[in-house]
Design a protein around this motif. Sequence first.
Motif: not given
Length: 517
Positions: A370-371, A465-468, A476-478, A494-495
């Motif tokens: 997710g980075y 951003r919340i990643i799917d 996860r959160t980016r 950061g993720v």
Amino acid sequence: MSQVEIYDTTLRDGTQGEGVTFSVADKLRIAERLDVFGVHYIEGGWPGSNPRDIEFFEQAKHRTFHRAKLAAFGSTRRKDVHVGSDDQVRLLLDADTPVVTIFGKTWMLHVREVLQTTPEENLAMITDTVRYLKDHGKFVVYDAEHAFDGAKDDVEYSVATWQAAERGGADVITLCDTNGGSVPADILAITTRARQALTVRLGIHTHDDIGLGVANALVSLEAGVTHIQGTVNGYGERTGNCNLTSVMPILQFKYGRSSVPAESLAQLKELSQFLDETANLRPNPRLPWVGAAAFSHKGGTHVNAVQKVVHSYEHIDPALIGNSRHVLISDLAGRSNIVMKARELGFDVTNATPGLREMLDRVKELEHKGYEFESADGSLALLIRRALTGEERPFVVDAYHVSMRREGQTSVCEATVKVRVGKESAHTVADGDGPVNALDAALRSALVKFYPQLEQVRLTDYKVRIIDSTIGTAARTRVLIESSNGTTEWGTVGVDDNIVEASLQALVDSLEYALTR
Ligand SMILES: [Zn+2]
């Protein structure tokens, strides 16, 4: 054939789009990216409409643009007022840009019902304002609002408004399909009419309300238009503006017309992603040319055919616009990207440099988690640096604790951080108006004892951003952080499953990057 000028209005019309907001720092970074890319004009904003845009132009005075000319946007003078006493026009001069773009009324309906003035006064407002700006040494672009709806209603009067701008000395007259409902045949007929009536350079400004924004801009070239206004990724109000991310490669690869530098197009996807990241928008995978799905092959026969002859199911080589084929992940392309980035960051590397394979694997692994490194050049630089030099990190966060409590109407966050620098360590506590702010304050106060230069570093932006969970894990959160030391800016990422942990990673990278510069 003459060059087609690209006039980017992402920072003005683009910000009318739902969900698109840029800070002043964002706007400056975007303007610099667009300049490097090679668009001809960058419309920075409307100083008469909000203080943020005034601030943008104030700061832009200290920047140098190498290719693009900066434009301030506004309107013709108010009715029954001398142009020199119109505050809004004054702000346009104060913006101190080489180009000023003003819009004026074409459509009689608007002249009578909206402005509530006479047809003659409207013509005078146009000529006066253009002439006044010309007298002040500006390159003037005149945007004819509702040019097509106006001409369909009363073509003689519409032409008279454009001639009023030409009489004032306008350098470009842009016909605007403000409501976005015109079809190509109307656009062609009306721009042809304008071409016959005017000698000045003609431009086009379209909107995508019926999905024809790009088509309408391109058809006007047949009538002799050589200036196209639009936005990156088609940002804009309602369904958006004419999408320059499509217009620019079409001019280059389908029409063979010169516009932006040909070599810039290989960075088109990167530019598109940079804008989405900065606007904190999820990239649209179905965007033509640059979308993640634009060259993805799912059907078995397609994949098979593409493996044999790549152009059998592709209209163009995706690498030309910096995109890639989805099924065949090109190791070579990935490797060259890293090499290019490392060189850009000042490292002397080639395709044969040892450790490149590991670096590439690491980037791919992180991207899979997710980075995103498009807007996080600081984190990418650190990653490359660690892999190439094997240097120890300048500091390590051994422990941290963040707590939050509420007292009456105010909430207070407190962070404790334990950092280690070589054999020494420091333990600090700080308050903040949020967990990240508190963590940043604690980390910084622990580190300035060792590295006084960190005093200059400021956090300028913070995006989450919340990643799917497309890879089968929990969401996860980016976190993307922008920092500045007063002279340069950098982004870090950061993720994590936890927002505070993701923020800490981005903060640590931000400070570490500041130390390695
Ligand atoms: Zn517009």
